[in-house]
Design an enzyme around this catalytic site. Sequence first.
Site, PDB file in Angstrom:
ATOM      1  N   GLY A 133       0.822  -1.216   0.000  1.00 34.88           N
ATOM      2  CA  GLY A 133       0.000   0.000   0.000  1.00 34.88           C
ATOM      3  C   GLY A 133       0.849   1.258   0.000  1.00 34.88           C
TER       4      GLY A 133
ATOM      5  CG  LEU B   9      -0.987   1.897  -3.850  1.00 32.20           C
ATOM      6  CD1 LEU B   9      -2.160   1.592  -4.769  1.00 32.20           C
ATOM      7  CD2 LEU B   9       0.029   0.749  -3.888  1.00 32.20           C
ATOM      8  CG  HIS B  10       5.313   5.102  -4.612  1.00 26.34           C
ATOM      9  ND1 HIS B  10       5.932   4.497  -5.686  1.00 26.34           N
ATOM     10  CD2 HIS B  10       5.701   4.400  -3.512  1.00 26.34           C
ATOM     11  CE1 HIS B  10       6.680   3.501  -5.250  1.00 26.34           C
ATOM     12  NE2 HIS B  10       6.547   3.401  -3.939  1.00 26.34           N
TER      13      HIS B  10
ATOM     14  N   GLY C 255       5.755   4.648  -8.627  1.00 27.81           N
ATOM     15  CA  GLY C 255       6.479   3.396  -8.887  1.00 27.81           C
ATOM     16  C   GLY C 255       5.512   2.207  -8.940  1.00 27.81           C
ATOM     17  CG  HIS C 256       3.292   0.941  -5.454  1.00 25.61           C
ATOM     18  ND1 HIS C 256       3.390   1.894  -4.479  1.00 25.61           N
ATOM     19  CD2 HIS C 256       3.866  -0.174  -4.954  1.00 25.61           C
ATOM     20  CE1 HIS C 256       4.004   1.381  -3.417  1.00 25.61           C
ATOM     21  NE2 HIS C 256       4.297   0.134  -3.683  1.00 25.61           N
TER      22      HIS C 256
ATOM     23  N   GLY D 207       9.393  -4.298  -8.412  1.00 18.42           N
ATOM     24  CA  GLY D 207      10.189  -3.140  -8.805  1.00 18.42           C
ATOM     25  C   GLY D 207      11.684  -3.397  -8.636  1.00 18.42           C
TER      26      GLY D 207
ATOM     27  CD  GLN E 274      10.729  -7.262  -2.221  1.00 17.44           C
ATOM     28  OE1 GLN E 274      10.568  -7.156  -1.012  1.00 17.44           O
ATOM     29  NE2 GLN E 274       9.992  -6.599  -3.077  1.00 17.44           N
TER      30      GLN E 274
HETATM   31  O1  PAF Z   1       8.073  -4.817  -1.998  1.00 16.61           O
HETATM   32  C1  PAF Z   1       7.127  -4.844  -1.182  1.00 16.61           C
HETATM   33  O2  PAF Z   1       6.281  -3.943  -1.109  1.00 16.61           O
HETATM   34  C2  PAF Z   1       7.005  -6.029  -0.247  1.00 16.61           C
HETATM   35  O3  PAF Z   1       8.254  -6.476   0.161  1.00 16.61           O
HETATM   36  C3  PAF Z   1       6.173  -7.185  -0.847  1.00 16.61           C
HETATM   37  C4  PAF Z   1       6.840  -7.770  -2.074  1.00 16.61           C
HETATM   38  C5  PAF Z   1       4.786  -6.683  -1.184  1.00 16.61           C
HETATM   39  C6  PAF Z   1       6.034  -8.310   0.198  1.00 16.61           C
HETATM   40  O4  PAF Z   1       5.397  -7.871   1.354  1.00 16.61           O
END
Ligand code: PAF
Length: 282
Positions: free
Chosen positions: A31, A33-34, A36-37, A147, A153
């Site tokens: 959440g 959100l910006h 990038g999302h 991203g 990650q």
């Molecule tokens: O990148 C994120 O926002 C979080 O690490 C993710 C992938 C939603 C997992 O909680």
Amino acid sequence: VKVHLSKKALNSDLQIFRTDRKTIGLVPTMGALHTGHLELVKKAKESTDIVVVSIYVNPTQFNNPADFEKYPKTLDKDLEILDKIDVDIVFTPENQEIYPSNPELRLNFGLLEEVLEGAFRPGHFNGVGIVVSKLLNIVKPDVAFFGQKDLQQVAVIKRLVEDLSFGVRIEVVPTVREEDGLAFSSRNMRLNPDERMAALVLSKALFFAKSELLRGADWLTVKKQAVQLFQSEALCRMEYFELVDPSTFKTVENFNPRDLSSICTAAYIGEVRLIDNLPIID
Ligand code: PAF
């Protein structure tokens, strides 16, 4: 947009699309959100038929309780945005839905969880790995979108998907930056105006280092100069600034323009911890 709080409701909805042979794209988010999302959602809409955005602030990936407490939560605004851009489904589960009990499982990503983010945030990637596995099992997407801003990650998730044979394609979307270079991040919302200015040191150091490397400077000299940039910013406390192979996260001592490499950095700006990275060769 359809909003589901339960796995059951989500799945009965998705079943109809699966029967119709529609492809499903998942954009996992926490959440706040910006832009990038929104870029992730855009890519998902371009390459899959049905887009599911999950919004869940996963407690098990926060090694610092204060960071979890202060993580921005803007659900109503997020839903408004996702509705406007015609996302098909939002999954916003409660904790009980994702963690009916505390998971005993411990994932081990080897070097990936021992360096940089892994070293500074013990347990973080275990939490990410568990929640992403759950989301992939719940939504069963054809493609999941992440991203490049969270480069380590991405490497962890690619290993997870390969090691556990999840039948999903991982698509990585380049980092989106504000005009002045700051990478979009939900944590930017917590910066006051002075900190927002100071936060530019991350992208400045990255772009400086990239251009120095590409003009032939050696990495250790470049790193020293970048560290000095961080030290000249009073509101900033740098944690790391490293050149790595973006899939193994092995550090690179001698830059070779023929090899894939990225510079990764993390720094506190006041009380807010930010990360960023820049591919040198990609
Ligand atoms: O990148 C994120 O926002 C979080 O690490 C993710 C992938 C939603 C997992 O909680």
